[in-house]
Write a protein that holds these residues in place. Structure first.
Motif, PDB file in Angstrom:
ATOM      1  N   GLY A  35      -3.182  -2.650  -4.114  1.00 53.79           N
ATOM      2  CA  GLY A  35      -3.164  -3.488  -5.321  1.00 53.79           C
ATOM      3  C   GLY A  35      -4.409  -3.296  -6.164  1.00 53.79           C
ATOM      4  O   GLY A  35      -4.349  -3.285  -7.398  1.00 53.79           O
ATOM      5  N   VAL A  36      -5.558  -3.136  -5.497  1.00 50.56           N
ATOM      6  CA  VAL A  36      -6.813  -2.875  -6.225  1.00 50.56           C
ATOM      7  C   VAL A  36      -6.671  -1.561  -6.990  1.00 50.56           C
ATOM      8  O   VAL A  36      -6.986  -1.464  -8.177  1.00 50.56           O
ATOM      9  CB  VAL A  36      -8.014  -2.799  -5.248  1.00 50.56           C
ATOM     10  N   LYS A  37      -6.130  -0.552  -6.297  1.00 60.44           N
ATOM     11  CA  LYS A  37      -5.950   0.752  -6.941  1.00 60.44           C
ATOM     12  C   LYS A  37      -4.986   0.636  -8.129  1.00 60.44           C
ATOM     13  O   LYS A  37      -5.238   1.177  -9.211  1.00 60.44           O
ATOM     14  CB  LYS A  37      -5.410   1.753  -5.918  1.00 60.44           C
TER      15      LYS A  37
ATOM     16  N   GLU B 265      -7.701   2.144   4.435  1.00 60.09           N
ATOM     17  CA  GLU B 265      -6.887   2.060   3.211  1.00 60.09           C
ATOM     18  C   GLU B 265      -7.695   2.483   1.986  1.00 60.09           C
ATOM     19  O   GLU B 265      -7.169   3.094   1.054  1.00 60.09           O
ATOM     20  CB  GLU B 265      -6.335   0.642   3.023  1.00 60.09           C
ATOM     21  N   MET B 266      -8.992   2.132   1.996  1.00 62.32           N
ATOM     22  CA  MET B 266      -9.854   2.535   0.876  1.00 62.32           C
ATOM     23  C   MET B 266      -9.924   4.055   0.782  1.00 62.32           C
ATOM     24  O   MET B 266      -9.863   4.626  -0.313  1.00 62.32           O
ATOM     25  CB  MET B 266     -11.260   1.948   1.050  1.00 62.32           C
ATOM     26  N   ALA B 267     -10.033   4.706   1.960  1.00 62.03           N
ATOM     27  CA  ALA B 267     -10.100   6.176   1.975  1.00 62.03           C
ATOM     28  C   ALA B 267      -8.795   6.751   1.413  1.00 62.03           C
ATOM     29  O   ALA B 267      -8.806   7.657   0.580  1.00 62.03           O
ATOM     30  CB  ALA B 267     -10.343   6.663   3.399  1.00 62.03           C
ATOM     31  N   ARG B 268      -7.689   6.183   1.847  1.00 60.62           N
ATOM     32  CA  ARG B 268      -6.379   6.643   1.374  1.00 60.62           C
ATOM     33  C   ARG B 268      -6.252   6.515  -0.148  1.00 60.62           C
ATOM     34  O   ARG B 268      -5.643   7.341  -0.822  1.00 60.62           O
ATOM     35  CB  ARG B 268      -5.281   5.810   2.066  1.00 60.62           C
ATOM     36  N   CYS B 269      -6.841   5.411  -0.681  1.00 60.60           N
ATOM     37  CA  CYS B 269      -6.717   5.140  -2.113  1.00 60.60           C
ATOM     38  C   CYS B 269      -7.905   5.696  -2.897  1.00 60.60           C
ATOM     39  O   CYS B 269      -7.999   5.471  -4.107  1.00 60.60           O
ATOM     40  CB  CYS B 269      -6.623   3.642  -2.357  1.00 60.60           C
ATOM     41  N   ALA B 270      -8.835   6.406  -2.226  1.00 60.89           N
ATOM     42  CA  ALA B 270     -10.025   6.975  -2.879  1.00 60.89           C
ATOM     43  C   ALA B 270     -10.851   5.898  -3.597  1.00 60.89           C
ATOM     44  O   ALA B 270     -11.278   6.073  -4.741  1.00 60.89           O
ATOM     45  CB  ALA B 270      -9.618   8.098  -3.840  1.00 60.89           C
ATOM     46  N   LEU B 271     -11.037   4.758  -2.911  1.00 56.66           N
ATOM     47  CA  LEU B 271     -11.885   3.688  -3.460  1.00 56.66           C
ATOM     48  C   LEU B 271     -13.197   3.660  -2.676  1.00 56.66           C
ATOM     49  O   LEU B 271     -13.193   3.781  -1.451  1.00 56.66           O
ATOM     50  CB  LEU B 271     -11.186   2.330  -3.336  1.00 56.66           C
ATOM     51  N   THR B 272     -14.317   3.503  -3.378  1.00 56.64           N
ATOM     52  CA  THR B 272     -15.620   3.555  -2.716  1.00 56.64           C
ATOM     53  C   THR B 272     -16.315   2.186  -2.728  1.00 56.64           C
ATOM     54  O   THR B 272     -15.824   1.236  -3.337  1.00 56.64           O
ATOM     55  CB  THR B 272     -16.551   4.546  -3.438  1.00 56.64           C
ATOM     56  N   ASP B 273     -17.473   2.138  -2.058  1.00 55.98           N
ATOM     57  CA  ASP B 273     -18.261   0.908  -2.022  1.00 55.98           C
ATOM     58  C   ASP B 273     -18.765   0.488  -3.401  1.00 55.98           C
ATOM     59  O   ASP B 273     -19.197  -0.646  -3.596  1.00 55.98           O
ATOM     60  CB  ASP B 273     -19.464   1.086  -1.072  1.00 55.98           C
TER      61      ASP B 273
ATOM     62  N   ASP C   2     -16.576  -4.223  -1.858  1.00 57.22           N
ATOM     63  CA  ASP C   2     -17.566  -4.689  -0.898  1.00 57.22           C
ATOM     64  C   ASP C   2     -16.771  -5.280   0.270  1.00 57.22           C
ATOM     65  O   ASP C   2     -15.982  -6.208   0.072  1.00 57.22           O
ATOM     66  CB  ASP C   2     -18.406  -5.762  -1.617  1.00 57.22           C
ATOM     67  N   VAL C   3     -16.929  -4.732   1.485  1.00 58.42           N
ATOM     68  CA  VAL C   3     -16.114  -5.190   2.614  1.00 58.42           C
ATOM     69  C   VAL C   3     -16.890  -6.208   3.452  1.00 58.42           C
ATOM     70  O   VAL C   3     -18.043  -5.970   3.809  1.00 58.42           O
ATOM     71  CB  VAL C   3     -15.670  -4.003   3.496  1.00 58.42           C
ATOM     72  N   ARG C   4     -16.275  -7.341   3.764  1.00 56.83           N
ATOM     73  CA  ARG C   4     -16.879  -8.365   4.631  1.00 56.83           C
ATOM     74  C   ARG C   4     -15.996  -8.513   5.866  1.00 56.83           C
ATOM     75  O   ARG C   4     -14.889  -9.054   5.772  1.00 56.83           O
ATOM     76  CB  ARG C   4     -16.932  -9.726   3.905  1.00 56.83           C
ATOM     77  N   HIS C   5     -16.483  -8.048   6.970  1.00 59.16           N
ATOM     78  CA  HIS C   5     -15.651  -8.049   8.175  1.00 59.16           C
ATOM     79  C   HIS C   5     -15.423  -9.451   8.767  1.00 59.16           C
ATOM     80  O   HIS C   5     -16.329 -10.268   8.848  1.00 59.16           O
ATOM     81  CB  HIS C   5     -16.283  -7.174   9.260  1.00 59.16           C
ATOM     82  N   THR C   6     -14.207  -9.691   9.189  1.00 54.01           N
ATOM     83  CA  THR C   6     -13.873 -10.790  10.103  1.00 54.01           C
ATOM     84  C   THR C   6     -12.630 -10.364  10.866  1.00 54.01           C
ATOM     85  O   THR C   6     -11.755  -9.685  10.304  1.00 54.01           O
ATOM     86  CB  THR C   6     -13.614 -12.132   9.392  1.00 54.01           C
TER      87      THR C   6
END
Lengths: 357, 357
Positions: B24-26, B51-59, B63-67
């Motif tokens: 959706g972000v992509k 999923e970010m790698a698949r969609c070619a989205l970078t930091d 910004d990823v916050r793990h839980t």
């Protein structure tokens, strides 16, 4: 031979008067076995007879009762009650009151028809302020009866149960469903959903004191799915649901028309698919489902849409005949009696209650 | 350079979790100018990064916050409130509460999202029990905002006016309508129609103390006609109207499909008209209108449908961004203040009232 079923018609009601009413009689007779059905036509005798001649209908089928008084389509209900006596609409209902006719049909002014029907016939369902209107809603599985779609704003639990009783008897008499399933319209299917009135009606219907095939709560999208045969709701919600569905159907039909005329290629495709598209349109044609009975009166009155075609009016007549020839009135009477009994706890139970308090 | 607009996403919510959320972000970035928009993704870091790698989205954008804590789709709201702390849904809302993010989006469990949003952000509209949900309804003239479509059962006049205030600001922020017209859903257009609550709200809105472009009452079929830009109703009626319309649309689409596959000739016609039919279907595609903000909170929260596609989720993000970047919150705050002032008569007026009594 059984005595004929006499249907009383307000020949002057609706946008087109006698041409559609007499045309509707002809349409009815062409589609159904008219054996034992006769009509009482109230209104301008010359105009009615001219239409009868055009439709090749004789006095053997149609009995004409002249009056030159007519309730106008824009007359206020209170005014129609005061001044409507002797009009074609009034006389059509009065023939049901006296017992001469088994049912009445009118395409006239809805407010006036409600008011005069209530005045002459009185309500049989004591919780109702006004007659309830039922819509026959086309679904993937046939027709679902939805009520009330307009007359009673803000219904308490007792009214909702009265709607359930009347809708179930209607569905069985008119759409031939043997044991119609009944659902209460709500915003979810769990017991705690919705407002007090629907939850209270739900609790009473689940108890089983009234012999209905009660399904439970249903949601808005269950109507067109045909999840149940009868959908019960208050007149405010029902009216809005019906008009919202009509608006949605019109919107999508408009989009479809637009798409299929958007260019020469689309037009060619539409032309080729036309017979199939026409069969589809017939499934949701308002004239095929025209005729909304006013439920809850001591007598059968069916409202036809003011702009109905003869085909539509013929369908309203069919509904009146089917109701008149069924056990509809007896069944509703018996179940309303059961509802009244539920509300008055037996003396023994009362005593028991006092002992325990 | 202005500080970026940060949108907080519950990456684990919905039927498909990170694949649809990151997709959706992509989708959002491919359709809109993403300049100055960044995302905070809450959830399982490894799954999100895959999923970010698949969609070619970078930091630079995400910004990823793990839980590893997740609120289940079938968890009860009360349970989610007690045990949901630290979950992806909870953390997504908390980022709005702390002011770090400008808005949150979740495709998670609706009841849990409502309950946790209310707990963390609190209601800004004091008449509301729960956040109101607004539907963007496709019409012949664009989109009409309809609210409440589900949360608040049985709304009084004050709630209805709060819906009007929030719906108007929403319509202007999200659909770009300059002076949205507002209508109250009723069973007729005359002043005396409907129940007490709608008539009281109608009287107050007509007075003009709250600067809205008030049209008056509208009926169910006015929604799809686009008669007004904002349709206001209680959550019971709104939910039933929305689901009834969805059911009707599905029923007619089904009939159309049936008709166009009913035989070889119909299929040929459908094939030829297909491009036009596809353009039509796009007009009512639920993914094109996905994203219902929870209105009435001290913060912006948008609910995506649990089964939305990346395209649908991208639209929910667009709604969150548009609300966050508009004067929506300020406008609602000012008008809720005016409503509160109307309810407390000025001291001078009170004195005058006493003198005359």
């Amino acid at each position: 031979m059984a005595s004929p079923t006499l249907i009383s018609l307000d020949a002057m009601g609706g946008d087109h008067g006698p041409s559609v009413v007499v045309g509707g009689v002809k349409d009815y007779l062409s589609r159904h076995d008219g054996e034992g059905v006769r009509f009482l036509l109230h209104g301008d005798e010359a105009a009615i007879r001219a239409e009868m001649a055009r439709c090749a209908l004789t006095d053997a089928v149609c009995d004409v009762r002249h009056t030159d008084k007519v309730v106008a389509m824009d007359e206020k209900p209170a005014q129609a009650m005061r001044r409507g006596k002797g009009s074609s609409l009034w006389n059509a209902i009065e023939a049901v009151k006296t017992g001469e006719a088994a049912a009445a049909v009118s395409a006239g002014n809805t407010g006036a028809l409600m008011a005069i029907s209530k005045l002459l016939l009185r309500m049989a369902a004591p919780g109702l302020e006004r007659p309830a209107i039922v819509a026959s809603w086309p679904t993937t599985r046939g027709y679902t009866a939805v009520l009330d779609v307009g007359a009673n704003i803000g219904s308490d639990a007792k009214q909702l149960i009265e709607f359930a009783i009347m809708g179930e008897a209607f569905q069985s008499a008119v759409h031939g469903v043997a044991k119609p399933t009944v659902g209460l319209l709500n915003v979810g299917s769990e017991d705690m959903k919705g407002h007090d009135e629907v939850r209270e009606a739900h609790a009473i219907l689940r108890e089983g004191g009234i012999p209905l095939n009660y399904h439970g709560f249903v949601e808005g999208d269950d109507i067109a799915k045909g999840t149940v045969d009868v959908v019960v709701t208050d007149g405010f919600t029902g009216n809005i649901a019906l008009k919202t569905a009509e608006g949605t159907a019109r919107f999508i039909s408009g989009l479809l028309k637009e798409a299929l005329t958007s260019g020469p290629i689309a037009k060619l495709g539409a032309l080729i698919a036309m017979p199939a598209l026409k069969r589809m349109a017939a499934r949701i044609d308002p004239n095929a489902i025209n005729g909304g009975p006013l439920l809850g009166l001591n007598g059968i009155v069916v409202k036809s849409h003011g702009g109905a075609t003869p085909r539509g009016y013929g369908n309203a007549i069919r509904i009146a005949v089917d109701l008149a020839r069924s056990d509809y009135m007896a069944k509703v009477g018996a179940n309303l009696g059961r509802l009244a009994a539920l509300e008055q706890p037996a003396p023994a139970a009362e005593t028991l209650g006092e002992t325990h308090q």
